[in-house]
Design an enzyme around this catalytic site. Structure first.
Site, PDB file in Angstrom:
ATOM      1  CE1 TYR A  26      -4.032   2.265   0.674  1.00 57.79           C
ATOM      2  CE2 TYR A  26      -2.540   3.391   2.543  1.00 57.79           C
ATOM      3  CZ  TYR A  26      -3.259   3.486   1.715  1.00 57.79           C
ATOM      4  OH  TYR A  26      -4.380   4.249   1.897  1.00 57.79           O
ATOM      5  CB  THR A  53     -13.623   5.660   5.972  1.00 54.15           C
ATOM      6  OG1 THR A  53     -12.375   4.771   5.855  1.00 54.15           O
ATOM      7  CG2 THR A  53     -13.123   7.060   6.108  1.00 54.15           C
ATOM      8  CE  LYS A  93      -3.551   5.265  -1.558  1.00 56.48           C
ATOM      9  NZ  LYS A  93      -4.473   5.833  -2.441  1.00 56.48           N
TER      10      LYS A  93
END
Length: 273
Positions: A157, A194, A161
């Site tokens: 990840y 989230t 990013k």
């Protein structure tokens, strides 16, 4: 204050939930005509229906951001419906966590890279020509604080990013070089409450260790402000970059992380023990 993006046309990928949905809502509230895209064919239309009832100019298109063919169709549809594109928010992304990089399958590595990086590349490639027809705009790429610093168990990840961060800078320089009036920046959320946290698998294959990560609990430990952020906190940053208030801002990172990237603190109550 309302109307900060009045008259602008915005495209938001991954707009059916979490940060993306908050961005769609805020940009439309501030006067933009918003096209939200996502692979989620249930949440997307529900959000659009609710916002339309509130008088917002919002529409939804199903989109897999890894499909170049679909990108061509989506941008063509925006051009046909609205005749312009002023704001491109490349927000769609996924996170795959593993106990160690040795447990990550090549399939998961490629899937994450396809969505988090290929999708951003395609968004720029196919949105730029339409944006340039009308003298400029703002491209906003969703990165992460994991794109600024190493993150154990999220190496794949972080790689995507970090790639988004430098891709944004390079496209900012390219646009500045040709003088097309397009600004390009990246946004770097920290721990934001989230649904994505419940979707990040963390266990090695066959271990059954896939308990969801609690953002509030994690933020209390690592965020100097001591709490997780909310999707609206990121949406407010995107609104700034989408609006003319950021007309002299390009090639930079907007970090919204409760202070995590700045350093660490010892809380007063802990120090007193």
């Amino acid at each position: 204050m309302l109307g900060r993006v009045q008259g602008k046309v915005a495209l938001v990928t991954g707009g059916a939930s979490g940060i993306g949905a908050a961005i769609v809502e805020l940009l439309s509230q501030e006067g933009a005509t918003v096209v939200a895209t996502d692979i989620n064919e249930m949440n997307g239309p529900e959000i659009v229906t609710r916002l339309k009832k509130a008088g917002r100019e919002v529409s939804f298109l199903v989109q897999d951001v890894t499909s170049e063919e679909r990108w061509i169709e989506v941008v063509a549809e925006i051009g046909k419906r609205h005749g312009r594109l002023d704001v491109m928010v490349s927000n769609a992304g996924i996170g795959i966590g593993v106990p160690s990089i040795v447990h990550m399958s090549l399939q998961d590595w490629r899937r994450q890279t396809a969505i988090n990086m290929d999708g951003v590349f395609l968004s720029v490639k196919h949105s730029l020509p339409l944006m340039r027809k009308h003298g400029g705009g703002s491209i906003i790429m969703m990165s992460s604080i994991a794109g600024l610093r190493g993150s154990a168990n999220l190496a794949g990840y972080s790689a995507t990013k970090g790639g988004v961060r430098l891709f944004a800078k390079s496209i900012a320089m390219e646009c500045a070089q040709v003088g097309d009036g397009i600004r390009v920046n990246s946004v770097h959320p920290g721990i934001i409450d989230t649904p994505i946290w419940g979707k990040i698998p963390t266990g090695a294959p066959g271990t059954g260790q896939n308990a969801p990560i609690g953002p509030e609990e994690r933020a209390r430990v690592v965020a100097p402000l001591g709490r997780a952020g909310q999707a609206i906190d990121i949406a407010q940053g995107v609104l700034y970059l989408a609006s003319d208030a950021s007309r002299y801002t390009t090639g930079t990172e907007l970090v919204i992380d409760g202070g995590i990237n700045a350093g660490g603190v010892v809380r007063a109550q802990a120090a007193a023990c």
